[in-house]
Design a protein around this motif. Structure first.
Motif, short mmCIF file in Angstrom:
data_model
loop_
_atom_site.label_atom_id
_atom_site.label_comp_id
_atom_site.label_asym_id
_atom_site.label_seq_id
_atom_site.Cartn_x
_atom_site.Cartn_y
_atom_site.Cartn_z
N MET A 4 29.80 42.40 40.06
CA MET A 4 29.33 41.32 40.91
C MET A 4 29.97 40.01 40.49
O MET A 4 30.45 39.25 41.32
N LYS A 6 32.72 39.63 39.05
CA LYS A 6 34.12 39.73 39.42
C LYS A 6 34.31 39.29 40.87
O LYS A 6 35.15 38.44 41.19
N PHE A 7 33.46 39.84 41.71
CA PHE A 7 33.55 39.51 43.13
C PHE A 7 33.27 38.03 43.36
O PHE A 7 33.96 37.35 44.11
N LEU A 8 32.21 37.57 42.67
CA LEU A 8 31.82 36.17 42.82
C LEU A 8 32.97 35.25 42.45
O LEU A 8 33.33 34.34 43.19
N SER A 9 33.57 35.55 41.29
CA SER A 9 34.63 34.65 40.85
C SER A 9 35.81 34.68 41.82
O SER A 9 36.42 33.66 42.10
N ALA A 10 36.09 35.87 42.34
CA ALA A 10 37.18 35.96 43.32
C ALA A 10 36.88 35.10 44.53
O ALA A 10 37.72 34.34 45.02
N ALA A 11 35.62 35.19 45.00
CA ALA A 11 35.24 34.42 46.17
C ALA A 11 35.34 32.92 45.90
O ALA A 11 35.84 32.15 46.72
N ALA A 14 38.91 31.80 45.83
CA ALA A 14 39.45 31.70 47.19
C ALA A 14 38.96 30.43 47.87
O ALA A 14 39.73 29.68 48.48
N ILE B 18 24.37 45.47 47.40
CA ILE B 18 23.94 44.10 47.06
C ILE B 18 25.16 43.18 46.98
O ILE B 18 25.16 42.08 47.54
N GLN B 19 26.20 43.69 46.31
CA GLN B 19 27.41 42.88 46.19
C GLN B 19 27.95 42.47 47.55
O GLN B 19 28.27 41.31 47.79
N VAL B 22 25.95 39.82 49.13
CA VAL B 22 26.18 38.51 48.52
C VAL B 22 27.50 37.92 49.01
O VAL B 22 27.58 36.75 49.39
N ILE B 23 28.53 38.76 49.03
CA ILE B 23 29.84 38.25 49.46
C ILE B 23 29.80 37.77 50.90
O ILE B 23 30.32 36.70 51.24
N LEU B 26 28.03 34.56 51.11
CA LEU B 26 28.90 33.50 50.58
C LEU B 26 29.97 33.12 51.60
O LEU B 26 30.27 31.95 51.81
N LYS B 269 40.11 44.08 48.74
CA LYS B 269 39.99 42.66 48.44
C LYS B 269 41.35 42.04 48.17
O LYS B 269 41.60 40.88 48.48
N ILE B 273 42.71 38.71 50.01
CA ILE B 273 43.20 37.53 49.30
C ILE B 273 44.65 37.23 49.69
O ILE B 273 45.00 36.08 49.98
N LEU B 324 38.60 40.73 36.34
CA LEU B 324 38.97 40.45 37.73
C LEU B 324 40.12 41.33 38.18
O LEU B 324 40.22 41.71 39.33
#
Lengths: 383, 332
Positions: A4, A6-11, A14, B18-19, B22-23, B26, B269, B273, B324
């Motif tokens: 999570m 990881k995803f957050l930081s990527a977002a 960006a 959940i992830q 959240v994404i 966001l 992803k 990106i 990451l």
């Protein structure tokens, strides 16, 4: 949990990239002392020569006007500023370029240089209430809204003008046509040409299509030879034309060639200039023309651009800036309704001819023809 | 043993749900904040839509190239079909906008999928280079047909004045489409189908031996990829308002492929990106005027080299960024 994060930081990365980039896009709106003229055209990619010419032509006009004191809008005198953006001849990029210019506080638009991007931008300029004048977008829809005008001929106008010249003036009744069916420009001219020739009592003895990028035209030219035509009309760009005229000469086709404004620059494309002898094409501008205005433009252009020879695109760009100047001076304000009205009232004496504009956006001006005599461009008067 | 596996799997699925939630939240909050605060200005608001088109196109190509492992060079052809079908539907129907958009989207996707099926059945008997060449030819055929059927497609002039349903004024609609598309595709990847598809990629003899019908899964991936390319085409057409056959050429297919390769084959992803960065980059470089596209190409080369260099590996290992960048097996 690690995933999570990881995803957050990527977002977040960006989002930060976007927002940091966004910062550089905004700048102050135009004020009362400068009139910002936006320009859009291809300065990269295969069509780059057109956009670059327009850009340089505009710059010459802007410098000239500023040196002469600027533009009088109402009771204020403003200096011009040119902001030219690249669209790489792509509609999507052109829209982004237009929006960039809006961020930069554009007051009027020169553009776009090519048709598809131009049409894509018209809906934006209409919504934004910006005066848009295309120097060279010849497709009909380039001037589809009230705020859109054009300086060049439309494709059908070119076809009609050439048909009148060939059939009426020269009395050549049997015409062969060679056109690119992959090009909208070529199709548009051909359709109007064929219709007008028939209307004037001439006949189209053969109508042969090719695709842009072809190098072998022997099949089509054989048919033209067999058809016993008096004249051959090729509305296309010089790349294809250079092959066609050479192969026609090899086949012993002696009838005169006629072309559209895409022929401009053809002499530099052939090694043996004799194959072009006597060919006639339509062009709004000839840099050797014996005219004080044309010559002073050529001089200024060459001084600013390392002695490069200005072409019709440069001339169109130059005239477009003067048209914008005339419209703003006549309207006396930046209000789009007043500008639209002013456009139909002004008369601009440009280097591509004296122009007036109709409400539907098209320019009315005299036809200029160029004939190749002794391996040189020579202006001839149609009327 | 089996029970534990199921338990672990369920836990993983719950976590990834959940992830995703959240994404997505966001993404919505971020985009709405950026647009409504006016930070983006006119320019970057309109770039948002290009970004959206490229994300869907890249992820859908990734399905074929990254997950199925077959190089496809005709993706622009499917986008063209979607763009033209959608545009013709919205141009010729005079219904309220939401109905038109729905019908147009459905038509665009389904038509592209049908073409994917027609092309896929004979073509997917081939592998690797051969498949790449055939898909390349397919892209060219589509462009020629669009040029030729002048009465329907407008020939070389293309279609003009397409209703602008997906411009930056309607960014929420576009964002929703992106989220839905990516969500559906990533769910497919994580499903039984997705595992079968990646199995075909990794070792098709082993996959066949375990009872996976290779042909069907290949066609399935290809058709789904085509469907979403069609959706991307619809958004493209209704953003720009003008479509021409010459736009959907080989270059466009290659551009999409660049997103996929640069972002990493088989990484959704990564594709997203890459699509965001490579779409924003040429716009951000406008300040360089004449050197814009040159710089873009140079940056592309540098990033590509960096991605495969030891330097990157070392940097990744030394810094806290390891999490990451490291890819877990079987992860989307």
């Amino acid at each position: 949990m690690t995933k999570m994060k990881k995803f957050l930081s990527a977002a977040v990365v960006a989002a930060m990239t976007i927002s940091s980039l966004a910062g550089c896009g905004t700048s102050s709106k135009g004020d009362d002392t400068t009139l910002t003229i936006g320009g859009i055209g291809p300065v990269s990619g295969p069509a780059a020569s057109y956009g670059t010419s327009v850009k340089n032509g505009c710059q010459v006009a802007v410098d000239e006007i500023n040196k002469a004191g600027g533009v009088k809008v109402g009771d204020k005198t403003m200096q011009l500023k040119l902001d030219f953006q690249d669209d790489a001849n792509d509609a999507e990029t052109a829209k982004n370029a237009f929006n960039k210019l809006m961020d930069n506080g554009m007051d009027a638009l020169v553009g776009c240089v090519t048709s598809a991007p131009c049409i894509a931008v018209t809906s934006l300029s209409e919504k934004a209430k910006i005066l848009q004048i295309t120097p060279s977008g010849s497709q009909k829809e380039c001037a589809q809204f009230d705020n859109c005008f054009r300086v060049c001929f439309t494709d059908p106008q070119q076809g009609t003008a050439m048909a009148e010249y060939i059939v009426n003036k020269l009395g050549l009744k049997k015409v062969a046509v060679l056109y690119a069916n992959s090009s909208n420009y070529s199709q548009g001219i051909k359709d109007a040409f064929v219709a007008k020739v028939k209307e004037l009592g001439g006949s189209i003895v053969t109508e042969e299509a090719f695709t842009e990028g072809d190098v072998d035209y022997n099949t089509q030219l054989s048919k033209v030879k067999d058809a016993a035509a008096d004249a051959i009309f090729v509305p296309a760009y010089y790349t294809e034309v250079s092959y066609i005229v050479k192969q026609a000469a090899e086949k012993g086709i002696k009838i005169p060639f006629f072309g559209s404004d895409g022929w401009d620059g053809i002499l530099d494309q052939v090694s043996n200039k004799e194959v072009l002898e006597g060919a006639t094409f339509l062009s709004p501008f000839l840099y050797t023309q014996d005219d004080a205005k044309v010559q002073s433009f050529v001089k200024a252009y060459q001084a600013a651009n390392k002695n490069a020879t200005p072409d019709q695109f440069a001339a169109d760009g130059y005239d477009t800036v003067y048209t914008i100047k005339a419209a703003f001076e006549k309207a006396g304000s930046k209000d789009i309704a007043k500008l639209e009205e002013a456009m139909t009232q002004i008369k601009v004496e440009g280097i591509t001819g004296t122009m007036t504009f109709s409400k539907d956006g098209d320019a009315t001006k005299s036809t200029k023809l160029i004939q190749i005599k002794n391996g040189e461009y020579t202006a001839i008067v149609a009327e | 043993m089996a029970n534990e596996f199921v338990k672990a799997k369920t836990k993983e699925v719950r976590k990834s749900t959940i992830q995703k939630a959240v994404i997505i939240a966001l993404a919505y909050v971020g985009v709405i904040a950026l647009v409504s605060s006016g930070v983006l200005g006119y320019q970057y608001s309109s770039v948002l839509i290009s970004v959206a088109v490229n994300i869907i196109a890249a992820v859908s190509l990734n399905l074929v190239t990254g997950f199925l492992g077959e190089l496809s060079l005709g993706h622009a052809g499917f986008m063209a079909i979607g763009a033209y079908t959608g545009a013709l539907i919205t141009l010729h129907l005079n219904l309220p906008a939401p109905v038109e958009i729905f019908l147009g989207l459905a038509g665009a996707g389904i038509m592209a999928a049908i073409f994917g099926l027609i092309i896929g059945i004979p073509v997917l008997r081939l592998h690797g280079d051969y498949l790449a060449i055939v898909t390349l030819a397919f892209g060219q055929i589509i462009a020629s047909i669009l040029n030729y059927v002048k009465s329907i497609t407008g020939g070389a002039a293309g279609l003009n004045n397409i209703e602008e349903y997906t411009t930056s004024d309607h960014y929420l609609l576009v964002l929703t489409l992106v989220v839905l598309s990516v969500l559906i595709m990533s769910n497919i990847i994580n499903s039984r189908y997705g595992r079968a598809i990646t199995a075909v990629r990794d070792n098709y003899i082993a996959a066949e031996a375990t009872g996976i019908c290779i042909r069907n899964y290949k066609i399935f991936a290809f058709v789904v990829g085509a469907f979403f390319a069609g959706i991307a085409g619809f958004i493209f057409a209704h953003n720009v308002g003008v479509i021409k056959p010459s736009k959907f050429d080989f270059n466009m297919s290659i551009n999409i492929l660049v997103f996929v390769v640069l972002g990493g084959m088989g990484s959704i992803k990564g594709s997203i990106i890459a699509a965001v960065v490579l779409t924003v980059l040429p716009e951000a470089l406008r300040g360089l005027s004449d050197y814009r596209m040159l710089m873009y190409a140079v940056i592309l080369i540098v990033v590509m080299l960096f991605n495969n260099s030891k330097l990157r590996k070392r940097l990744v290992e030394e810094s806290g960024l390891k999490k990451l960048f490291t890819k877990k097996k079987g992860e989307a």
